[in-house]
Scaffold this motif. Structure first.
Motif, mmCIF file in Angstrom:
data_model
loop_
_atom_site.group_PDB
_atom_site.id
_atom_site.type_symbol
_atom_site.label_atom_id
_atom_site.label_comp_id
_atom_site.label_asym_id
_atom_site.label_seq_id
_atom_site.Cartn_x
_atom_site.Cartn_y
_atom_site.Cartn_z
ATOM 1 N N TYR A 171 0.825 -1.215 0.000
ATOM 2 C CA TYR A 171 0.000 0.000 0.000
ATOM 3 C C TYR A 171 0.858 1.263 0.000
ATOM 4 O O TYR A 171 0.601 2.203 -0.754
ATOM 5 C CB TYR A 171 -0.922 -0.022 1.224
ATOM 6 N N CYS A 172 1.883 1.301 0.848
ATOM 7 C CA CYS A 172 2.688 2.518 0.976
ATOM 8 C C CYS A 172 3.512 2.788 -0.280
ATOM 9 O O CYS A 172 3.788 3.945 -0.609
ATOM 10 C CB CYS A 172 3.604 2.419 2.194
ATOM 11 N N LEU A 173 3.911 1.733 -0.992
ATOM 12 C CA LEU A 173 4.623 1.942 -2.253
ATOM 13 C C LEU A 173 3.678 2.524 -3.297
ATOM 14 O O LEU A 173 4.050 3.401 -4.089
ATOM 15 C CB LEU A 173 5.201 0.610 -2.758
ATOM 16 N N ARG A 174 2.455 2.042 -3.276
ATOM 17 C CA ARG A 174 1.480 2.511 -4.263
ATOM 18 C C ARG A 174 1.074 3.950 -3.999
ATOM 19 O O ARG A 174 0.906 4.741 -4.936
ATOM 20 C CB ARG A 174 0.260 1.590 -4.224
ATOM 21 N N LYS A 175 0.938 4.311 -2.719
ATOM 22 C CA LYS A 175 0.493 5.653 -2.360
ATOM 23 C C LYS A 175 1.644 6.643 -2.171
ATOM 24 O O LYS A 175 1.402 7.823 -1.897
ATOM 25 C CB LYS A 175 -0.329 5.591 -1.064
ATOM 26 N N MET A 176 2.895 6.148 -2.267
ATOM 27 C CA MET A 176 4.080 6.993 -2.176
ATOM 28 C C MET A 176 4.233 7.649 -0.788
ATOM 29 O O MET A 176 4.816 8.723 -0.665
ATOM 30 C CB MET A 176 4.062 8.077 -3.250
ATOM 31 N N THR A 177 3.734 6.986 0.245
ATOM 32 C CA THR A 177 3.915 7.518 1.613
ATOM 33 C C THR A 177 5.214 6.932 2.167
ATOM 34 O O THR A 177 5.216 6.138 3.124
ATOM 35 C CB THR A 177 2.721 7.139 2.506
ATOM 36 N N MET A 178 6.323 7.344 1.577
ATOM 37 C CA MET A 178 7.610 6.711 1.854
ATOM 38 C C MET A 178 8.121 7.015 3.256
ATOM 39 O O MET A 178 8.591 6.129 3.973
ATOM 40 C CB MET A 178 8.627 7.156 0.793
ATOM 41 N N ARG A 179 8.041 8.262 3.678
ATOM 42 C CA ARG A 179 8.536 8.630 5.015
ATOM 43 C C ARG A 179 7.698 7.968 6.103
ATOM 44 O O ARG A 179 8.227 7.478 7.099
ATOM 45 C CB ARG A 179 8.518 10.147 5.189
ATOM 46 N N ALA A 180 6.379 7.967 5.903
ATOM 47 C CA ALA A 180 5.500 7.341 6.896
ATOM 48 C C ALA A 180 5.746 5.834 6.966
ATOM 49 O O ALA A 180 5.715 5.240 8.056
ATOM 50 C CB ALA A 180 4.034 7.619 6.542
ATOM 51 N N TYR A 181 6.029 5.220 5.818
ATOM 52 C CA TYR A 181 6.281 3.776 5.772
ATOM 53 C C TYR A 181 7.542 3.421 6.553
ATOM 54 O O TYR A 181 7.541 2.505 7.382
ATOM 55 C CB TYR A 181 6.413 3.342 4.314
ATOM 56 N N VAL A 182 8.613 4.160 6.313
ATOM 57 C CA VAL A 182 9.867 3.906 7.021
ATOM 58 C C VAL A 182 9.676 4.154 8.527
ATOM 59 O O VAL A 182 10.166 3.386 9.368
ATOM 60 C CB VAL A 182 11.003 4.789 6.471
ATOM 61 N N GLY A 183 8.938 5.207 8.872
ATOM 62 C CA GLY A 183 8.655 5.480 10.279
ATOM 63 C C GLY A 183 7.871 4.354 10.922
ATOM 64 O O GLY A 183 8.134 3.979 12.075
ATOM 65 N N MET A 184 6.908 3.795 10.178
ATOM 66 C CA MET A 184 6.109 2.685 10.695
ATOM 67 C C MET A 184 6.990 1.453 10.943
ATOM 68 O O MET A 184 6.880 0.793 11.986
ATOM 69 C CB MET A 184 4.994 2.354 9.714
ATOM 70 N N LEU A 185 7.881 1.135 10.009
ATOM 71 C CA LEU A 185 8.761 -0.020 10.180
ATOM 72 C C LEU A 185 9.662 0.148 11.400
ATOM 73 O O LEU A 185 9.888 -0.798 12.167
ATOM 74 C CB LEU A 185 9.616 -0.220 8.922
ATOM 75 N N ARG A 186 10.172 1.353 11.592
ATOM 76 C CA ARG A 186 11.050 1.601 12.735
ATOM 77 C C ARG A 186 10.277 1.548 14.052
ATOM 78 O O ARG A 186 10.801 1.108 15.077
ATOM 79 C CB ARG A 186 11.749 2.948 12.564
ATOM 80 N N LEU A 187 9.030 2.006 14.012
ATOM 81 C CA LEU A 187 8.191 1.914 15.208
ATOM 82 C C LEU A 187 7.939 0.457 15.580
ATOM 83 O O LEU A 187 8.003 0.078 16.754
ATOM 84 C CB LEU A 187 6.863 2.628 14.971
ATOM 85 N N GLU A 188 7.652 -0.380 14.568
ATOM 86 C CA GLU A 188 7.366 -1.785 14.827
ATOM 87 C C GLU A 188 8.562 -2.498 15.459
ATOM 88 O O GLU A 188 8.389 -3.459 16.194
ATOM 89 C CB GLU A 188 6.982 -2.490 13.515
ATOM 90 N N GLU A 189 9.757 -2.024 15.175
ATOM 91 C CA GLU A 189 10.954 -2.685 15.700
ATOM 92 C C GLU A 189 11.165 -2.415 17.187
ATOM 93 O O GLU A 189 12.001 -3.064 17.813
ATOM 94 C CB GLU A 189 12.185 -2.246 14.896
ATOM 95 N N ARG A 190 10.418 -1.471 17.744
ATOM 96 C CA ARG A 190 10.544 -1.193 19.180
ATOM 97 C C ARG A 190 9.178 -1.163 19.864
ATOM 98 O O ARG A 190 9.063 -0.690 20.999
ATOM 99 C CB ARG A 190 11.256 0.147 19.396
ATOM 100 N N ILE A 191 8.161 -1.692 19.201
ATOM 101 C CA ILE A 191 6.788 -1.523 19.702
ATOM 102 C C ILE A 191 6.551 -2.277 21.004
ATOM 103 O O ILE A 191 5.740 -1.870 21.839
ATOM 104 C CB ILE A 191 5.762 -1.964 18.625
#
Length: 897
Positions: free
Chosen positions: A555-575
């Motif tokens: 979804y994030c690749l399709r919608k081009m929400t690149m910064r939010a996607y990277v932020g989400m991945l980093r959040l998941e790594e410490r959730i």
């Protein structure tokens, strides 16, 4: 001979392939299976699959698709059976391998799914759908190297698709190959027109902002700034542009330009504290130790900001952090008066930080004096000025007095003056009994004072003043749970759940604060099964958060929400470092430790018998009635659900395929309690904490508690102590852990491997730094015993554990505190010490000392039910205590519900 064998294998392969090719009619039916599956019309897909298999029972791809369809209908065993059968009949089919990967993915078996996708690619290496699915799993499992390679292949196959470029850019960034990521962005930009189409302005803007972010993370601040300057006209996120440019100016030391940007940001949002802090940093005024000149500059700065932003509360609040003396008193008065006039209930929350940051106590005294002066002026003259109003316009509303009393009550509560706080809030309630915030404040005062039962009653009284307020309902529920009135709390919160279905509805809504409070209540009551159910429910929510990433990889690749996607991945790594998970993990580990220490508790019947033996006859009768009622309710719910599901079978095809509501087969948590390996079960929670909450001291304390109970885990106990000391070497709990570990190693010398014992002795000696255990405890006591009550009690306990003859001296030191000292240390710390003195087998166990301690604490904490019992006596006088159970009566609450 080898040639004949090779030709035979090739012929067999060709035969196999020909056997798997369907006639034209069946090929059309197979396409219908895929179409029905994608449309979620699973029963029709099964019907068509059976038609194909009737004529071609060994067609691998049809068998696999039937298995995939059964998997969507939650018929897992049949699904795996059909997919494996299809794979066996057509092992060279990329479709069969792909389907096998899909059902493994739905079961969250990601490593196995990745293997299946790789096998599928052996037979169809350029299949883009399989490559996309593989890349998603590689991102999910954080296989960045594989992710980069898969996205590179996709880009090579279809360079005309934007998502392939974006995916390859993000893959390189996540793999920390920043230069390659920037290079790919540049190449992608070269394929674009100078002016993007009107419908792609946002996408192009995000690409440019992401490029600057990658350059910034690579340490190329000048390049990032150049990107923002030269391409700024194409960036639509103007706020994000200014914030990033301001941050880059700070990084580059271009302070004058940073000041300009942060002033612009303050103009945009004058109540964002971060902008003020960054402006101070740009002006070189962020240090705690300011010179006289810097302090004057800071005062001048905020005076200017207050003139330019007269309505901004941040510009008035932040100077309170650095002002002192009369300047502080004047600024504090100027800050609180307008908010008192408006009746802002959160006023105290905004100044609470001042209580913890005031080392000398001068600010606290000045705040109290200012509030009292303001209150006296309002009561005597009806104004803030301390003089009578010259006209009606100058007079304040009578309600302002109430908000001033509320502020004063919160202040008294914060400085541990519970009786003054209670008297003040009672005055406010007497003045205007319809303001709900007053009752919430009173409930908080009672809770902090140690009377949770009365606090629950007051919180419920506040709730009844506005039955439509969800927050008040939640607050009352929380107070009831902290008073261990779980049944009443459930009735209260059910008022706001769908169809009165408390458990399932709150679980579906992931209402973790409620589950955590219920679990903690059951843990205090030693009902370990139900406590573990709640803690595991919270863990399941975090599993869901991690699994939900799968929805965003494409979804994030399709919608081009690149910064939010990277932020989400980093959040998941410490959730799992979140306070809810930490609380649930700590509670679950404590439950498992208790079950290990008390094996009889693992048998629910034995635990119930022990509980019933402690009850009176009337209490047992009530308990049995409640149990029968719960069983009848559960049976009724199960029957209703079964009838509903049976009725749904008669609905149309698509309606019948909706997921069925699951029934919990073990609502009491008996299976969790019965486990023969409770410490092994605790490992799951500890591993998660160590991975994502390593900076939390309790992570290592909990690891120690589990490891110290297993002889082969003593090295891990030592490791936990060392990691804890890296966080805070003076932590009192670590001192006790070290003493226990040293004594355990010494006592188990004959059972330990020589090499392991030598390593343990060496590790303990490194911590002791050349002294013996007794000397280390003495040094700790001399250095830290006066830091807090916890430090004092820990040093006393450790000293007695090492040298039993020192008990008298240890108790003398512990009992030397005055009531004022105890107030400063807090109620919870005093309760912990009393429990140690009262314990039957603890090093500090002493009945006389416990009695003396209780008298001292009763004087220091007059509202504490634990030390005085006054709270319950008051409830009993007012008829609010059940005569049999000695618990607050729920009749009135039940009637309200």
């Amino acid at each position: 001979r080898r040639a004949r064998t090779r030709r035979g294998r090739q012929a067999a392969a060709a035969t196999m392939a020909s056997n798997q090719t369907l006639p034209a009619k069946e090929q059309g039916l197979f396409k219908q299976i895929v179409k029905f599956y994608e449309s979620k019309m699973y029963k029709k897909a099964l019907k068509v699959a059976d038609q194909v298999l009737k004529k071609h029972p060994n067609h691998g791809e049809t068998l696999a698709m039937k298995g995939l369809t059964l998997n969507s209908l939650e018929r897992k065993e049949e699904a795996y059976e059909y997919v494996r059968k299809g794979l066996k009949n057509d092992i060279r089919s990329h479709v069969c391998w792909h389907v096998y990967g899909l059902i493994n993915r739905t079961d969250e078996n990601y490593p196995e799914a990745i293997k299946c996708y790789r096998n599928a690619l052996k037979w169809d290496k350029d299949n883009q759908q399989i490559l996309r699915d593989l890349s998603q799993l590689q991102a999910q499992t954080r296989d960045w190297e594989g992710f980069v390679e898969t996205r590179r292949i996709l880009l090579t196959l279809k360079p005309s698709i934007r998502n392939n470029w974006v995916g390859y850019i993000i893959a390189n960034h996540l793999a920390k190959d920043y230069d390659q990521a920037v290079d790919v962005i540049q190449k992608y930009e070269d394929t674009l027109a100078d002016v993007p189409p009107e419908n792609e302005h946002y996408e192009h803007s995000e690409l440019l902002m992401f490029k600057a972010m990658v350059q910034q993370e690579a340490g190329k601040y000048e390049d990032a700034l150049k990107t923002l300057y030269t391409r700024g006209k194409h960036i639509v996120d103007k706020l994000g542009l200014k914030e990033q440019m301001a941050a880059l100016f700070l990084k580059l030391g271009r302070m004058s330009e940073a000041q300009i940007k942060y002033r612009e940001l303050i103009d945009y949002n004058a109540d964002n504290y971060e902008y003020y802090y960054k402006l101070q940093e740009a002006m070189g005024l962020s240090s705690n130790a300011l010179t006289g000149k810097q302090l004057e500059d800071l005062k001048e700065l905020y005076a200017d900001l207050q003139k330019s932003h007269p309505k901004a509360t941040a510009a008035k609040r932040l100077p309170l952090n650095f002002l002192s003396g009369d300047d502080f008193s004047a600024a504090f008065s100027a800050y609180i008066n307008p908010l008192l006039r408006k009746g802002v209930p959160s006023l105290f929350s905004s100044v609470m930080h001042l209580y913890t940051s005031d080392e000398t106590g001068d600010k606290i005294q000045r705040m109290e004096a200012t509030i009292l002066k303001t209150l006296a002026s309002l009561q005597d003259y009806g104004t803030f000025t301390g003089t009578a109003a010259t006209c009606e316009a100058e007079a304040e509303s009578p309600s302002v007095v109430v908000w001033a009393l509320l502020l004063l009550a919160y202040h008294y509560d914060q400085v541990s003056k519970p009786m003054d706080a209670l008297a003040t809030i009672e005055k406010a309630i007497e003045h205007t009994p319809t303001i709900i915030d007053l009752y919430s404040c009173k409930s908080q005062i009672l809770t902090n004072g140690g009377d949770v039962a009365s606090a629950a009653m007051v919180a419920d009284e506040a709730r009844r003043l506005d039955l439509a307020d969800r927050f008040l309902n939640s607050e009352a529920t929380k107070r009831l749970l902290r008073a261990d009135r779980v049944e009443d709390a459930e009735k209260t919160i059910t008022l706001f759940t769908k169809d009165g279905d408390n458990g399932n509805n709150l679980y579906d809504m992931q209402c973790m604060w409620y589950e955590l409070e219920v679990g903690d209540s059951y843990l205090r009551q030693k009902v370990y099964g139900r406590a573990l159910k709640k803690y595991h429910a919270i863990s399941e929510h975090f599993d869901t958060f991690e699994d939900d990433q799968m929805d965003f990889h494409s979804y994030c690749l399709r919608k081009m929400t690149m910064r939010a996607y990277v932020g989400m991945l980093r959040l998941e790594e410490r959730i799992r470092g979140h306070e809810f998970y930490r609380g649930a993990a700590e509670g679950a580990i404590k439950c498992y430790i208790a079950l290990f220490d008390q094996p009889r508790q693992r048998n629910p019947q034995v635990a119930e018998e022990e509980m019933l033996a402690k009850m009176s006859k009337d209490e047992r009768k009530k308990y049995r009635a409640k149990q029968r009622k719960a069983e009848a309710k559960a049976k009724a719910e199960a029957d209703a659900l079964a009838a509903k599901q049976k009725e749904s079978e008669n609905d149309d095809d698509k309606q019948a395929e909706k997921p069925k509501k699951k029934v919990d087969p073990d609502p009491e948590g008996h299976e969790l309690v019965k486990s023969e390996t409770p410490l092994k079960n605790a490992e799951k929670f500890i591993a998660a904490l160590e991975g994502q909450a390593g900076s939390w001291m309790n992570t290592h304390l909990l690891r120690f508690e589990v490891a110290i109970r297993q002889l082969d885990q003593l090295p891990r106990a030592l490791e936990a102590v060392k990691k804890g000391m890296e966080i805070d070497a003076a932590d009192p709990d670590l001192l006790l852990c070290l003493v226990r570990l040293a004594q355990k190693v010494a006592a188990s010398a004959g059972d330990l491997d020589e090499k392991i014992k030598a390593d343990l002795d060496r590790g303990i000696a490194e911590i002791l730094s050349g002294t013996d255990l007794k000397g280390f405890c003495s040094g700790y006591s001399a250095k830290h015993a006066k830091s807090s009550l916890r430090h004092c009690s820990a040093s006393a306990e450790a000293s007695v554990m090492v040298d039993g003859a020192s008990k008298a001296a240890a108790l003398k030191q512990l009992l030397g505190y005055t009531a004022a000292d105890l107030v400063r240390w807090g109620l919870n710390a005093c309760v912990e010490v009393h429990e140690k003195l009262l314990g039957a087998e603890g090093p500090l166990s002493d009945a006389a000392a416990a009695s003396d301690w209780q008298k001292r604490c009763a004087e220091a904490f007059p509202l504490s039910v634990y030390f005085t019992g006054v709270g319950r006596d008051k409830l009993r006088v007012h008829g609010l205590l059940d005569a049999n159970t000695n618990q607050p009566s729920s009749d009135e609450l039940s009637a309200t519900c």
